[in-house]
Design an enzyme around this catalytic site. Structure first.
Site, mmCIF file in Angstrom:
data_model
loop_
_atom_site.group_PDB
_atom_site.id
_atom_site.type_symbol
_atom_site.label_atom_id
_atom_site.label_comp_id
_atom_site.label_asym_id
_atom_site.label_seq_id
_atom_site.Cartn_x
_atom_site.Cartn_y
_atom_site.Cartn_z
ATOM 1 C CE LYS A 29 0.081 0.412 1.394
ATOM 2 N NZ LYS A 29 -1.053 0.343 0.456
ATOM 3 C CE1 TYR A 69 -4.708 2.225 3.990
ATOM 4 C CE2 TYR A 69 -3.875 0.375 5.265
ATOM 5 C CZ TYR A 69 -3.714 1.315 4.258
ATOM 6 O OH TYR A 69 -2.552 1.346 3.513
ATOM 7 C CG PHE A 77 -10.550 -3.531 -0.712
ATOM 8 C CD1 PHE A 77 -9.710 -2.817 0.132
ATOM 9 C CD2 PHE A 77 -11.366 -2.827 -1.602
ATOM 10 C CE1 PHE A 77 -9.673 -1.435 0.111
ATOM 11 C CE2 PHE A 77 -11.332 -1.428 -1.623
ATOM 12 C CZ PHE A 77 -10.484 -0.733 -0.762
ATOM 13 N NE ARG A 105 -2.341 10.423 -2.438
ATOM 14 C CZ ARG A 105 -3.160 9.415 -2.120
ATOM 15 N NH1 ARG A 105 -2.850 8.593 -1.115
ATOM 16 N NH2 ARG A 105 -4.269 9.219 -2.782
ATOM 17 C CB THR A 111 -4.791 3.318 -5.683
ATOM 18 O OG1 THR A 111 -4.947 4.610 -5.069
ATOM 19 C CG2 THR A 111 -5.060 2.242 -4.660
ATOM 20 N NE ARG A 122 0.789 2.776 -4.278
ATOM 21 C CZ ARG A 122 -0.191 3.469 -3.716
ATOM 22 N NH1 ARG A 122 -0.907 4.328 -4.446
ATOM 23 N NH2 ARG A 122 -0.456 3.339 -2.432
ATOM 24 C CG ASN A 132 -0.693 -0.276 -3.226
ATOM 25 O OD1 ASN A 132 -0.343 -0.564 -2.083
ATOM 26 N ND2 ASN A 132 -1.753 0.473 -3.481
ATOM 27 C CG HIS A 135 -0.097 4.900 3.499
ATOM 28 N ND1 HIS A 135 -1.420 5.049 3.126
ATOM 29 C CD2 HIS A 135 0.162 5.888 4.397
ATOM 30 C CE1 HIS A 135 -1.939 6.087 3.794
ATOM 31 N NE2 HIS A 135 -0.997 6.607 4.566
ATOM 32 C CD GLU A 146 -2.441 8.610 7.070
ATOM 33 O OE1 GLU A 146 -1.340 8.765 6.500
ATOM 34 O OE2 GLU A 146 -3.504 8.414 6.450
#
Ligand code: ADP
Length: 169
Positions: A29, A69, A77, A105, A111, A122, A132, A135, A146
């Site tokens: 990100k 998303y 948010f 993951r 998260t 993270r 964070n 993704h 995706e």
């Protein structure tokens, strides 16, 4: 998945039938780029033994961020999240590997970075849910969705690493 020469004996370490080769969509990100963490994040996936099949730096348009998303549209948010993801370029990646979706993951961590275990991306590199760093797709189906969303035809390469036999039996 495979048997030894003795048909009655399953090799226990080969039995894991969940050992499916999959693809996942991983994205660094804008905070990851601003903080100079691109190499660090890529390195963790490379060292784990996954195969990089797609990679590009990309300024995400608002519509794409909203589509990516879309399941979070009702969250309070959501507007903040779209601003964050479109605030600068992201690094888009396709990684292939045995069980790569769930494993990625785990490498990424929870998260909320304060709840993410040390040793995860993270957990080691971030402090807030809204910043964070990375993704990762949450299912093989979403991985395919995706990848199709972020990559055009021909941007994902099929190739065979020479270390292949040392990564997968
Ligand atoms: P993950 O990215 O771990 O799969 P989610 O799908 O729940 O997590 O959320 C997607 C992204 O939305 C998160 O990575 C984070 O950037 C953002 N996000 C989630 N919850 C919040 C929150 N409470 N406040 C701000 N941003 C959030």
């Amino acid at each position: 998945r495979q048997r030894s020469n003795n048909p009655h004996l399953f090799l226990p370490h080969l039995v894991a039938s969940m050992e499916t080769v999959e693809e996942t969509y991983i994205m660094i990100k804008p905070d990851g780029l601003q903080r100079g963490l691109v190499g660090e994040v890529i390195s963790r996936f490379e060292k784990k033994g996954f195969l990089l099949k797609g990679l590009k730096l990309f300024q995400c348009p608002k519509e794409l961020a909203e589509e990516h998303y879309k399941d979070l549209k009702s969250k309070n948010f959501f507007p903040k999240l779209i601003d964050y993801i479109t605030s600068g370029p992201v690094v888009c990646m396709v990684w292939e590997g045995v069980g790569v979706v769930a494993s990625a993951r785990k490498l990424i961590g929870s998260t909320n970075p304060l709840q993410a275990e040390p040793g995860t991306i993270r957990g080691d590199l971030a402090v807030q849910t809204g910043r964070n760093v990375v993704h990762g797709s949450d299912s093989p189906e979403n991985g395919q969705r995706e990848i199709a969303l972020w990559f055009k035809e021909g941007e994902v390469c099929q190739w065979t690493p020479t270390v292949g036999p040392w990564l997968r039996e």
